[in-house]
Design a protein around this motif. Sequence first.
Motif, PDB file in Angstrom:
ATOM      1  N   THR A  33       0.824  -1.203   0.000  1.00 49.91           N
ATOM      2  CA  THR A  33       0.000   0.000   0.000  1.00 49.91           C
ATOM      3  C   THR A  33       0.861   1.257   0.000  1.00 49.91           C
ATOM      4  OG1 THR A  33      -0.186   0.032   2.413  1.00 49.91           O
ATOM      5  CG2 THR A  33      -1.867  -1.188   1.190  1.00 49.91           C
ATOM      6  N   ASN A  35       1.502   5.341   0.894  1.00 50.26           N
ATOM      7  CA  ASN A  35       1.249   6.408   1.851  1.00 50.26           C
ATOM      8  C   ASN A  35       1.692   7.735   1.250  1.00 50.26           C
ATOM      9  OD1 ASN A  35       0.683   4.414   4.049  1.00 50.26           O
ATOM     10  ND2 ASN A  35       2.854   3.967   3.767  1.00 50.26           N
ATOM     11  N   TYR A  37       2.819  11.779   2.366  1.00 49.31           N
ATOM     12  CA  TYR A  37       3.257  12.656   3.438  1.00 49.31           C
ATOM     13  C   TYR A  37       3.294  14.094   2.936  1.00 49.31           C
ATOM     14  CZ  TYR A  37       4.684   8.213   5.430  1.00 49.31           C
ATOM     15  OH  TYR A  37       4.677   6.930   5.909  1.00 49.31           O
ATOM     16  N   ALA A  44       8.641  19.032  10.067  1.00 50.35           N
ATOM     17  CA  ALA A  44       8.778  17.602   9.835  1.00 50.35           C
ATOM     18  C   ALA A  44       7.626  17.095   8.964  1.00 50.35           C
ATOM     19  CB  ALA A  44       8.769  16.860  11.172  1.00 50.35           C
ATOM     20  N   PRO A  45       7.852  16.021   8.244  1.00 55.09           N
ATOM     21  CA  PRO A  45       6.765  15.437   7.455  1.00 55.09           C
ATOM     22  C   PRO A  45       5.601  15.001   8.341  1.00 55.09           C
ATOM     23  CG  PRO A  45       8.879  14.532   6.801  1.00 55.09           C
ATOM     24  CD  PRO A  45       9.112  15.285   8.074  1.00 55.09           C
ATOM     25  N   LEU A  47       1.969  12.482   8.143  1.00 49.70           N
ATOM     26  CA  LEU A  47       1.215  11.489   7.393  1.00 49.70           C
ATOM     27  C   LEU A  47      -0.093  12.096   6.910  1.00 49.70           C
ATOM     28  CD1 LEU A  47       0.886   8.540   6.415  1.00 49.70           C
ATOM     29  CD2 LEU A  47      -0.189   8.054   8.637  1.00 49.70           C
ATOM     30  N   SER A  51      -2.388   3.595   3.584  1.00 49.83           N
ATOM     31  CA  SER A  51      -3.052   2.442   2.952  1.00 49.83           C
ATOM     32  C   SER A  51      -3.813   2.838   1.691  1.00 49.83           C
ATOM     33  CB  SER A  51      -4.001   1.777   3.955  1.00 49.83           C
ATOM     34  OG  SER A  51      -3.294   1.306   5.075  1.00 49.83           O
ATOM     35  N   TRP A  92       6.541   0.258   1.000  1.00 49.77           N
ATOM     36  CA  TRP A  92       7.585  -0.731   1.260  1.00 49.77           C
ATOM     37  C   TRP A  92       7.948  -1.400  -0.065  1.00 49.77           C
ATOM     38  CZ3 TRP A  92      10.355  -1.385   5.577  1.00 49.77           C
ATOM     39  CH2 TRP A  92      11.232  -2.477   5.611  1.00 49.77           C
ATOM     40  N   TYR A  99      11.915   0.761   2.898  1.00 47.94           N
ATOM     41  CA  TYR A  99      10.837   1.719   2.623  1.00 47.94           C
ATOM     42  C   TYR A  99      11.368   2.738   1.613  1.00 47.94           C
ATOM     43  CZ  TYR A  99       6.661   4.409   4.113  1.00 47.94           C
ATOM     44  OH  TYR A  99       5.446   5.043   4.185  1.00 47.94           O
TER      45      TYR A  99
ATOM     46  N   VAL B  37      14.589   8.295   9.374  1.00 44.33           N
ATOM     47  CA  VAL B  37      14.486   8.815   8.013  1.00 44.33           C
ATOM     48  C   VAL B  37      15.334  10.078   7.965  1.00 44.33           C
ATOM     49  CG1 VAL B  37      12.949   9.793   6.254  1.00 44.33           C
ATOM     50  CG2 VAL B  37      12.157   7.904   7.706  1.00 44.33           C
ATOM     51  N   TYR B  95      15.288  12.210  11.143  1.00 49.04           N
ATOM     52  CA  TYR B  95      14.000  12.134  11.829  1.00 49.04           C
ATOM     53  C   TYR B  95      13.787  10.743  12.414  1.00 49.04           C
ATOM     54  CZ  TYR B  95      12.665  16.373   9.179  1.00 49.04           C
ATOM     55  OH  TYR B  95      12.590  17.634   8.647  1.00 49.04           O
ATOM     56  N   GLN B 101       1.237   0.945  12.335  1.00 45.97           N
ATOM     57  CA  GLN B 101       0.424  -0.182  12.789  1.00 45.97           C
ATOM     58  C   GLN B 101       1.258  -1.436  12.762  1.00 45.97           C
ATOM     59  OE1 GLN B 101      -1.843   0.744   9.088  1.00 45.97           O
ATOM     60  NE2 GLN B 101      -2.354  -1.418   9.186  1.00 45.97           N
ATOM     61  N   THR B 107       1.525  -3.052   4.676  1.00 45.61           N
ATOM     62  CA  THR B 107       0.836  -1.804   5.027  1.00 45.61           C
ATOM     63  C   THR B 107       1.738  -0.897   5.873  1.00 45.61           C
ATOM     64  OG1 THR B 107      -0.110  -2.906   6.939  1.00 45.61           O
ATOM     65  CG2 THR B 107      -1.441  -2.848   4.926  1.00 45.61           C
ATOM     66  N   PHE B 108       3.033  -0.938   5.616  1.00 45.48           N
ATOM     67  CA  PHE B 108       3.998  -0.144   6.377  1.00 45.48           C
ATOM     68  C   PHE B 108       3.690   1.349   6.245  1.00 45.48           C
ATOM     69  CE2 PHE B 108       8.139  -0.185   8.465  1.00 45.48           C
ATOM     70  CZ  PHE B 108       8.580   1.102   8.282  1.00 45.48           C
ATOM     71  N   THR B 109       3.590   2.031   7.400  1.00 42.24           N
ATOM     72  CA  THR B 109       3.258   3.456   7.441  1.00 42.24           C
ATOM     73  C   THR B 109       4.045   4.098   8.575  1.00 42.24           C
ATOM     74  OG1 THR B 109       1.003   3.004   6.687  1.00 42.24           O
ATOM     75  CG2 THR B 109       1.383   5.125   7.763  1.00 42.24           C
ATOM     76  N   LEU B 110       4.402   5.362   8.401  1.00 44.33           N
ATOM     77  CA  LEU B 110       5.027   6.136   9.472  1.00 44.33           C
ATOM     78  C   LEU B 110       4.026   7.192   9.904  1.00 44.33           C
ATOM     79  CD1 LEU B 110       8.577   6.582   7.906  1.00 44.33           C
ATOM     80  CD2 LEU B 110       7.811   4.846   9.523  1.00 44.33           C
ATOM     81  N   ASP B 111       3.438   7.026  11.109  1.00 47.92           N
ATOM     82  CA  ASP B 111       2.336   7.916  11.459  1.00 47.92           C
ATOM     83  C   ASP B 111       2.709   9.088  12.345  1.00 47.92           C
ATOM     84  OD1 ASP B 111       0.580   5.941  14.030  1.00 47.92           O
ATOM     85  OD2 ASP B 111       2.699   6.412  13.745  1.00 47.92           O
ATOM     86  N   TRP B 113       6.167  11.625  13.565  1.00 46.57           N
ATOM     87  CA  TRP B 113       7.554  11.992  13.311  1.00 46.57           C
ATOM     88  C   TRP B 113       8.036  12.977  14.371  1.00 46.57           C
ATOM     89  CZ3 TRP B 113       9.944  11.281   8.103  1.00 46.57           C
ATOM     90  CH2 TRP B 113       9.133  10.535   7.242  1.00 46.57           C
ATOM     91  N   GLY B 114       9.317  12.887  14.701  1.00 45.84           N
ATOM     92  CA  GLY B 114       9.922  13.891  15.555  1.00 45.84           C
ATOM     93  C   GLY B 114      10.268  15.124  14.735  1.00 45.84           C
ATOM     94  N   GLN B 115      10.864  16.103  15.389  1.00 45.35           N
ATOM     95  CA  GLN B 115      11.224  17.349  14.711  1.00 45.35           C
ATOM     96  C   GLN B 115      12.586  17.262  14.033  1.00 45.35           C
ATOM     97  OE1 GLN B 115       9.250  20.072  14.022  1.00 45.35           O
ATOM     98  NE2 GLN B 115       7.851  18.450  14.663  1.00 45.35           N
TER      99      GLN B 115
END
Lengths: 110, 123
Positions: A33, A35, A37, A44-45, A47, A51, A92, A99, B37, B95, B101, B107-111, B113-115
């Motif tokens: 899937t 994503n 950003y 910062a980025p 989300l 998905s 991914w 990634y 990242v 970062y 999840q 379904t890899f996602t980065l939800d 992030w730090g600064q």
Amino acid sequence: QSVLTQPPSVSGTPGQRVTISCSGGSSNIGTNTVNWYQQLPGTAPKLLISSNDQRPSGVPDRFSGSSSGTSASLAISGLQSEDEADYYCAAWDDSLNGYVFGTGTKVTVL
Amino acid sequence: EVQLLESGGGLVQPGGSLRLSCAASGFTFSNYAMNWVRQAPGKGLEWVSTISSSAASTYYADSVKGRFSISRDNSKKTVSLQMNSLRADDTAVYYCAKRGQRGTLTTFTLDYWGQGTLVTVSS
């Protein structure tokens, strides 16, 4: 160099609809899937879409995502000045076992 | 509220080493994979490394494999990136990011992030 290709820039006037494409391959978008950003200037980025087409809580419904085959797209309808930012697709990659991010697209509101 | 706070960035000479840390709060740290990242000045995002929730699995970008090492301490809710043999092209904002999840990599996602913390490699 990135394995996901995006246009360097897109622009539109307030209220317009713009789309950003993301082209990949069978080992990334074709299998996993996508994503999206959003990175506002100097921050910062964040989300934006997960998905392929899911908006996290707090993301306006002006933003929508879709994916088909080895390509994906992000649409911004009712473009607003605060949408000026860099946008990145990501997925991914099973071949690289990592990634991968797209090359990034700068959205300018004219 | 999820918070990720990076530290450890700075100026280092080529060939030198640096250790970045990320302190997490606001979620059950031990349940989620963590990531680094980076973004070189004026450039796009580049994934660096991922560590699974239990630290059993680690993944690295080819550009850092063999030079960088990711680790985590679930008791302290921290994730670290040990960077060795640093080169000028490692100069970037780094970062820390939380995986969105659990489940397969499909379904890899980065939800979150730090600064970010800036690493500059220069003589």
